[in-house]
Scaffold this active site. Structure first.
Site, mmCIF file in Angstrom:
data_model
loop_
_atom_site.group_PDB
_atom_site.id
_atom_site.type_symbol
_atom_site.label_atom_id
_atom_site.label_comp_id
_atom_site.label_asym_id
_atom_site.label_seq_id
_atom_site.Cartn_x
_atom_site.Cartn_y
_atom_site.Cartn_z
ATOM 1 N N GLU A 50 0.828 -1.206 0.000
ATOM 2 C CA GLU A 50 0.000 0.000 0.000
ATOM 3 C C GLU A 50 0.866 1.261 0.000
ATOM 4 O O GLU A 50 2.071 1.204 0.241
ATOM 5 C CB GLU A 50 -0.919 -0.001 1.221
ATOM 6 N N LYS A 186 -4.626 -2.171 14.029
ATOM 7 C CA LYS A 186 -3.921 -1.088 14.720
ATOM 8 C C LYS A 186 -4.391 -1.002 16.176
ATOM 9 O O LYS A 186 -5.581 -1.071 16.475
ATOM 10 C CB LYS A 186 -4.154 0.232 14.001
#
Length: 526
Positions: A50, A186
């Protein structure tokens, strides 16, 4: 002409829709030649990366250094990196060094964090976009990439009851048959609810190398939540990935890889920093797609940069694991195709397998790559801050490792010093190679030091190739049985002329490989 172009586009969309594997018209995508060739010949070895981590996840120059290092790691493992981004209104799959540098230095406020909802606007307006996990998944699936490495995915936010903030990453994972290798969700998010949401969307979730199934929490190795499954190695992961596609499930897989233990942060310390960062975000009215970059930056500040260092370490580790899985998937696909062709059977003898083993002869080297992290430098004896990366090299050794990774069998005649570098090189190849590798006490393992500037251009190379002298004609004759059995013998130009002459004469004597011209006046002997 316009009408014909329109008809072609509509036809492509219809086929893509029927196949259920492509969702973006490839007319809007620019694929680099490196990635294009890989998708054509070894599609399962391509690893998507990404770009939001470059545009919004890290400050410059750490973002550029990490992006370059991650691509290098993927290549070192035998796979092909494909960093995905939007530049000048075109979707790019596979960025060059100049493009990575441009993206890393781009104005963050002018670069759009691009998910599915943003893509049409960014492309239509000719803007620049860093693709999120969701955006990268969508594009990777469109071009046929099956494995994607990142740091951590988005998920259900902790204040979801008030905001209904659930990352599009989870939705896209449920409808794109792409495997995401990451260090979990996360830490700033609600991990238990995120895992529940993934289950609802039919996403397969596994840990990697965690016998206790402890799902990682990005900066820390444990989140307190368990994954339903665990992979012990890349081979096991590749098998499940392959069957997932064969079953036509059309949903993704998530593999949680714990951050390396030496790089992991203290869980209680991180929880305290995240709590403060979340409060700061709320006080400043930060929400939506701006929330995660803001909170991560705040956490980095509160941990005095420790979280940034951990982020860089885990991304590199995830890229390495993803590349290993990609190589094993490609090997699995190759062997299945080979078996289906009728050329190999389970009854093939061990002798037949040995006789199909290629032989490589030549150099093995340790490459020490130094990248100066300052904008300019001179070769004047000054001291400059640099990042070091070491890897195994050498023409013959590189070819041997590539053959081993692709086909599973190879022989190598080379020389290494009786030192740690030599031991490391020997470990990268199958045990059968060890008997034909010279371990010399007279020389150190061949090595090169390469000095690069920040842009990645090599400025100077110095090296020691003395160990190659240990390969002499007598060693070739001692291992002539390997040449007799080989369908293909590959040599590099590091070996001496005398050794080359010996190899050629032995090839002629045993008619290997295939039918050779046995003329004594051949220029090969002059």
């Amino acid at each position: 002409m316009l009408r014909l172009s329109s008809i072609i586009r509509q036809s492509v969309r219809c086929v893509d829709s029927l196949l259920g594997v492509r969702s973006i018209s490839t007319f809007l995508i620019d694929i680099s030649s490196e990635v294009q060739n890989a998708l054509k010949f070894t599609p399962h070895r391509v690893v998507a990366l990404e770009s939001t981590i470059i545009t919004h996840g890290m400050p410059y120059p750490q973002n550029l250094d990490t992006a370059l290092a991650v691509e290098d790691i993927v290549r070192q493992e035998g796979a092909i990196p494909a960093t995905i981004a939007i530049m000048d209104g075109r979707i790019k799959v596979g960025l060059g060094a100049d493009q990575l540098h441009s993206l890393a230095k781009a104005d963050r406020d002018e670069t759009i964090k691009t998910s599915r909802r943003d893509m049409a606007y960014v492309v239509a307006s000719g803007r620049q976009g860093g693709t999120t996990v969701a955006g990268t998944l969508l594009i990777a699936n469109s071009v046929g990439i099956r494995i994607f490495a990142t740091g951590g995915i988005g998920g259900v936010h902790r204040d979801v009851a008030e905001t209904m903030d659930i990352s599009a990453d989870l939705i896209e994972l449920g409808r794109c048959p792409v495997t995401v290798v990451c260090s979990g969700v996360k830490s700033i998010l609600d991990i238990p609810r995120t895992l529940e949401y993934l289950e609802t969307n039919g996403v397969f979730v596994s840990t990697f190398g965690c016998e206790n199934h402890e799902f990682p929490a990005f900066y820390t190795r444990s989140s307190g939540s368990k994954a339903p499954y665990n992979f012990n190695d890349a081979i096991e992961a590749a098998k499940v990935l392959h069957v997932n596609r064969e079953l036509g499930l059309l949903s993704g897989m998530l593999i949680g890889v714990p951050i390396p233990e030496q790089c992991a942060l203290n869980r209680s310390e991180m929880d305290a920093a995240i709590k403060q960062a979340l409060q700061k975000s709320k006080q400043n009215g930060i929400h939506g797609k701006e929330a995660t970059p803001f909170i991560l930056a705040a956490v980095s500040q509160l941990t005095k940069g420790k979280s940034l260092e951990a982020n860089m370490a885990l991304i590199k580790n995830n890229a390495r694991v993803a590349a290993k899985i990609a190589v094993e998937l490609d090997r699995l696909q190759f062997h299945q195709h080979d078996s289906g062709s009728g050329n190999n059977t389970n009854q093939a003898s061990e002798t037949e397998n040995i006789n199909r083993t290629p032989l490589c002869i030549g150099g093995s080297v340790i490459d020490i790559s130094l990248t100066v992290l300052e904008d300019s430098f001179e070769l004047n004896g000054g001291t400059y801050h640099a990042e070091q990366y070491s890897s195994a090299g050498g023409v013959a050794r590189n070819i041997a490792e590539a053959i081993y990774k692709m086909y599973g069998n190879v022989h190598l005649i080379t020389a290494v010093g009786n030192d740690r570098n030599g031991e490391y090189i020997r470990q990268l190849l199958p045990e059968q190679c060890d008997s034909s590798i010279i371990k010399t006490n007279d020389y150190a393992t061949c090595n090169f030091s390469l000095l690069h500037d920040r842009q990645g251009d090599c400025r100077i190379i110095v090296g020691d190739m003395n160990a190659i002298q240990a390969i002499d004609p007598e060693w070739i004759k001692k291992n002539v049985h390997l040449l007799q059995q080989s369908p293909l013998t590959i040599i590099d130009a590091n070996i001496s002329e005398a050794v080359m002459q010996t190899i050629f004469r032995e090839c002629l004597r045993y008619n290997r490989p295939g039918k050779l011209n046995n003329r004594q006046d051949s220029p090969i002997f002059h």
